[in-house]
Enzyme design. Structure first.
Site, short mmCIF file in Angstrom:
data_model
loop_
_atom_site.label_atom_id
_atom_site.label_comp_id
_atom_site.label_asym_id
_atom_site.label_seq_id
_atom_site.Cartn_x
_atom_site.Cartn_y
_atom_site.Cartn_z
N TYR A 187 -12.16 -2.55 -3.43
CA TYR A 187 -12.70 -2.70 -2.07
C TYR A 187 -14.23 -2.73 -2.05
O TYR A 187 -14.83 -2.40 -1.02
CB TYR A 187 -12.17 -1.58 -1.18
CG TYR A 187 -10.76 -1.85 -0.67
CD1 TYR A 187 -10.45 -3.01 0.04
CD2 TYR A 187 -9.74 -0.93 -0.89
CE1 TYR A 187 -9.16 -3.25 0.51
CE2 TYR A 187 -8.44 -1.17 -0.42
CZ TYR A 187 -8.17 -2.33 0.28
OH TYR A 187 -6.89 -2.58 0.75
N LYS A 238 0.84 -1.20 0.00
CA LYS A 238 0.00 0.00 0.00
C LYS A 238 0.88 1.27 0.00
O LYS A 238 2.10 1.19 0.21
CB LYS A 238 -0.92 -0.05 1.22
CG LYS A 238 -1.91 -1.23 1.16
CD LYS A 238 -2.79 -1.28 2.40
CE LYS A 238 -3.82 -2.37 2.30
NZ LYS A 238 -4.68 -2.46 3.51
P1 CMP Z 1 -6.87 -5.07 3.78
O1 CMP Z 1 -6.22 -6.37 4.06
O2 CMP Z 1 -6.45 -4.33 2.58
O3 CMP Z 1 -8.44 -5.32 3.71
C1 CMP Z 1 -9.37 -4.31 3.96
C2 CMP Z 1 -8.75 -3.08 4.52
O4 CMP Z 1 -9.64 -2.23 5.16
C3 CMP Z 1 -7.76 -3.48 5.59
O5 CMP Z 1 -6.66 -4.10 5.04
C4 CMP Z 1 -7.52 -2.13 6.24
O6 CMP Z 1 -6.61 -1.35 5.49
C5 CMP Z 1 -8.91 -1.51 6.13
N1 CMP Z 1 -9.64 -1.59 7.39
C6 CMP Z 1 -10.23 -2.69 7.91
N2 CMP Z 1 -10.83 -2.38 9.08
C7 CMP Z 1 -10.63 -1.05 9.27
C8 CMP Z 1 -11.00 -0.13 10.27
N3 CMP Z 1 -11.71 -0.52 11.34
N4 CMP Z 1 -10.61 1.15 10.13
C9 CMP Z 1 -9.89 1.54 9.06
N5 CMP Z 1 -9.50 0.71 8.07
C10 CMP Z 1 -9.87 -0.57 8.18
#
Ligand code: CMP
Length: 152
Positions: free
Chosen positions: A50, A10
């Site tokens: 997403y 990222k």
């Molecule tokens: P990722 O593995 O890319 O999958 C979904 C993403 O959402 C996760 O990593 C985080 O970057 C983000 N994410 C998940 N939960 C939260 C949260 N409670 N607050 C902010 N970002 C989140």
């Protein structure tokens, strides 16, 4: 089972100079890099990636974060790479990621957790198709290494 997964470093991981460190962990584990691209995504691309999280309160912030700078999109291949890659990455919230994992060693905030990895075979397929629509042209250059015999 030999399979492929989508891994993304990222914007915070790129900005902090963690590309080599993260790639090294996947290489040392024994996985094979099949495709890699440094790219910056726009809003509609980030929202598509997403889309499963579109109802979450953090969705808008997550989309802005992913758009905020270049990311490294990769396809990694190997035995059980989807699940084992997630073990290397560690829990989503770096506050709970075990030491020794990428997030456990390199991140603090859930909103800046340096790396993404597909969470299932279905999402791996969809994410690889989204990020690498030219999939069938992915590099085959490391086939020789993988042909070294091993006990399954
Ligand atoms: P990722 O593995 O890319 O999958 C979904 C993403 O959402 C996760 O990593 C985080 O970057 C983000 N994410 C998940 N939960 C939260 C949260 N409670 N607050 C902010 N970002 C989140």
């Amino acid at each position: 089972m030999v399979e492929q997964t989508f891994i993304m470093i990222k914007p915070d991981g790129v900005q902090r100079g963690l590309i080599a460190e993260i790639i090294s962990r996947f290489e040392k584990k024994g996985f094979t890099l099949r495709a890699m691209r440094l790219m910056t995504v726009d809003k509609s691309f980030a929202e598509t990636h997403y889309q499963d999280l579109s109802s979450k309160p953090f969705f808008a912030g997550l989309v802005s974060y992913i758009m905020s700078g270049p990311v490294v999109a990769m396809v990694w291949e190997g035995k059980n790479v989807i699940a084992t890659g997630r073990l290397l990455i560690g829990a989503t919230n770096p506050a709970q990621s075990a030491p020794g994992t990428i997030r456990g060693d390199l991140a603090i905030d859930i909103g800046r957790n340096v790396i993404h990895g597909s969470d299932s075979a279905e999402s791996a397929k969809a994410e690889i198709n989204l990020w690498f629509p030219e999939g069938d042209k992915m590099s085959d250059s490391m086939r020789d290494v993988r042909s070294i015999p091993y006990i399954a």
